[in-house]
Design an enzyme around this catalytic site. Structure first.
Site, PDB file in Angstrom:
ATOM      1  N   ARG A  51       0.840  -5.727  11.510  1.00  0.00           N
ATOM      2  CA  ARG A  51       0.510  -4.645  12.440  1.00  0.00           C
ATOM      3  C   ARG A  51       0.198  -5.157  13.841  1.00  0.00           C
ATOM      4  NH1 ARG A  51      -3.986  -0.004  11.208  1.00  0.00           N
ATOM      5  NH2 ARG A  51      -2.414   0.595   9.664  1.00  0.00           N
ATOM      6  N   ARG A  99       0.846  -1.197   0.000  1.00  0.00           N
ATOM      7  CA  ARG A  99       0.000   0.000   0.000  1.00  0.00           C
ATOM      8  C   ARG A  99       0.878   1.243   0.000  1.00  0.00           C
ATOM      9  NH1 ARG A  99      -4.805  -1.672   4.350  1.00  0.00           N
ATOM     10  NH2 ARG A  99      -5.368  -3.630   3.299  1.00  0.00           N
ATOM     11  N   SER A 129     -10.304  -5.628   9.967  1.00  0.00           N
ATOM     12  CA  SER A 129     -11.433  -5.007   9.276  1.00  0.00           C
ATOM     13  C   SER A 129     -12.205  -6.126   8.603  1.00  0.00           C
ATOM     14  CB  SER A 129     -10.928  -4.002   8.242  1.00  0.00           C
ATOM     15  OG  SER A 129     -11.990  -3.340   7.624  1.00  0.00           O
ATOM     16  N   ARG A 178       2.038   1.758  10.102  1.00  0.00           N
ATOM     17  CA  ARG A 178       1.501   2.102   8.784  1.00  0.00           C
ATOM     18  C   ARG A 178       2.657   2.060   7.791  1.00  0.00           C
ATOM     19  NH1 ARG A 178      -3.327   4.107   7.569  1.00  0.00           N
ATOM     20  NH2 ARG A 178      -3.775   4.707   9.711  1.00  0.00           N
ATOM     21  N   GLU A 204      -6.589   0.186  14.612  1.00  0.00           N
ATOM     22  CA  GLU A 204      -7.237  -0.896  13.872  1.00  0.00           C
ATOM     23  C   GLU A 204      -6.289  -2.069  13.639  1.00  0.00           C
ATOM     24  OE1 GLU A 204      -8.239  -1.846   9.298  1.00  0.00           O
ATOM     25  OE2 GLU A 204      -8.690   0.205   9.939  1.00  0.00           O
TER      26      GLU A 204
END
Length: 420
Positions: free
Chosen positions: A385, A258, A348, A273, A345
């Site tokens: 993460r 990403r 998801s 991130r 987070e």
């Protein structure tokens, strides 16, 4: 895309969904107009085709002295049919383009608003407390010699890293724990491609407003995936599936990419991130009537994992404006990160209803023998993460980290991570 019949019969529902998301309500009227134009074009074409077929029989039966004139009329009619077919193609393209911009209608009960308008469904566990000044995961990783950010930056640039020694083993242990649990719940493991064609990426709804977050290789016309959801959704494209005996479930293990072009701040420190990470993604193809129940099941599997790892977390019902184009409802699970004093987070889980299946032409056979789109759902079961919350939650005053008991069998019985 959305169900065209739903658009025609219940445009107000689509408008309400668009409004809740903060998207264009006027787009619904544009889609309706495009649908009307498309159907009129098809009707006109079919009428001309019928006229052409009937006229062809007249020409065939006509006397020789009349045929020359009739043939000229037939040629003129054929030209009209050809032009009508062009108009049908253009109108269908216009309809697909317009309706393709509409997001999946939200499920009743989804909160309206943006990123901060979520609803907390439940909070589980106890926030970790320390009688010492806790280190953040980046400092812990450096102290223990398990995360090397400077060399990741040297080799690849910002937001890259090396997991080293026990850091690499800890991630692999986490992924294997998740894989074992996924298999126990009936998921078939898949190691998926991380490069996909544009039609697969578009079919999952990732080439909308967030397309700039995706890595694209123009020389090959391929996209790097940010989740194995993309490849898993495309796995059964253009197929008819049997979901009469329950969901088809897959667990996709892949490296993910990403662009993560966010603002500077705590999100950018360490490995929270980053541009590249590993993830185990649950994906299910189900009968549409079973989609909401399957959604709850996927969340329960995630909660079992987080609870076993001793993490404090909350489950939130994500607001409509933060769903993304494909999701009709999304539940996030956020773990407490002690040094940031907030939740971040970790998972998801999205119910995409029939939105992706319509785009990718994935169907099931109904009781009447006809075919209809299946529903698709996806949810994270483990990712890089998670190490952030694990390291910070289980740290000790001497800078060591206690390994959660469920991970120890995957680490040769190691109980504590100590400096290298």
């Amino acid at each position: 895309m959305i169900d065209p019949q739903l658009l025609r019969d219940h445009p107000d529902r689509i408008k309400a969904s668009q409004a809740a998301r903060g998207d264009s309500v006027e787009l619904v009227d544009q889609a309706l107009a495009a649908d009307t134009a498309r159907r009129l074009a098809i009707s006109s074409f079919e009428a001309l085709r019928a006229e052409q077929n009937a006229f062809g029989k007249t020409v065939a039966k006509a006397p020789k002295d009349e045929k020359a004139a009739l043939v000229q009329q037939a040629q003129a009619l054929a030209a009209r049919v050809k032009q009508a077919q062009v108009i049908v193609t253009e109108s269908e393209d216009a309809f697909r383009t317009t309706v393709g911009k509409l997001a999946n209608p939200i499920i009743e009960g989804v909160p309206s608003g943006g990123e901060e308008d979520f609803v907390t469904l439940r909070t589980v566990g106890t926030k970790p407390e320390f009688d010492f000044e806790p280190k953040d995961h980046a400092d812990l990783g450096e102290h223990l010699g398990i995360i090397d950010i400077p060399r990741g930056t040297k080799v690849s640039g910002s937001r890259f890293y090396f997991l080293r020694g026990m850091g690499a083993r800890l991630e692999i242990a986490l992924m294997n724990l998740a894989l074992d649990r996924a298999i126990a719940h009936g998921f078939e493991p898949l190691i998926t491609p991380t490069l996909v064609r544009p039609e697969t990426m578009a079919g999952t709804g990732f080439l909308g407003e967030h397309a700039d977050e995706i890595y694209y290789l123009p020389a090959d016309d391929l996209y790097l995936t940010g989740t194995s959801e993309v490849a898993l959704a495309g796995y059964h494209a253009d197929e008819i599936l049997d979901v009469s005996n329950g969901p088809l479930r897959y667990a996709g293990w892949s490296t993910c990419y990403r662009r993560e072009a966010g603002s500077a701040g705590k999100d950018n420190r360490g490995i929270l991130r980053v541009h590249q990470f590993n993830k185990l993604e649950m994906f299910a193809y189900v009968h549409p009537d079973e989609a909401e129940a399957e959604h709850d099941r996927l969340v329960s599997y995630q909660e079992d994992m987080l609870g076993a790892l001793g993490l404090h977390y909350r489950v939130i019902d994500v607001a409509a404006g933060d769903l993304g184009q494909s999701a009709a409802r999304k539940f996030d699970i956020e773990a407490w990160v002690p040094t940031q004093g907030t939740y971040r987070e970790l998972t998801s889980t999205s119910n995409c209803t029939t939105f992706q299946a319509r785009r990718l032409d994935i169907r099931h056979r109904t009781e009447s023998g006809k075919t209809a789109p299946v529903a698709t759902l996806n949810g994270t079961l483990a990712t890089t993460r998670w190490l952030v919350a694990i390291l910070e939650t289980h740290q000790q005053a001497d800078g060591t980290v206690v390994v959660p008991e469920v991970l120890r069998p995957y680490l040769g019985g190691t109980e504590v991570i100590e400096p290298r």
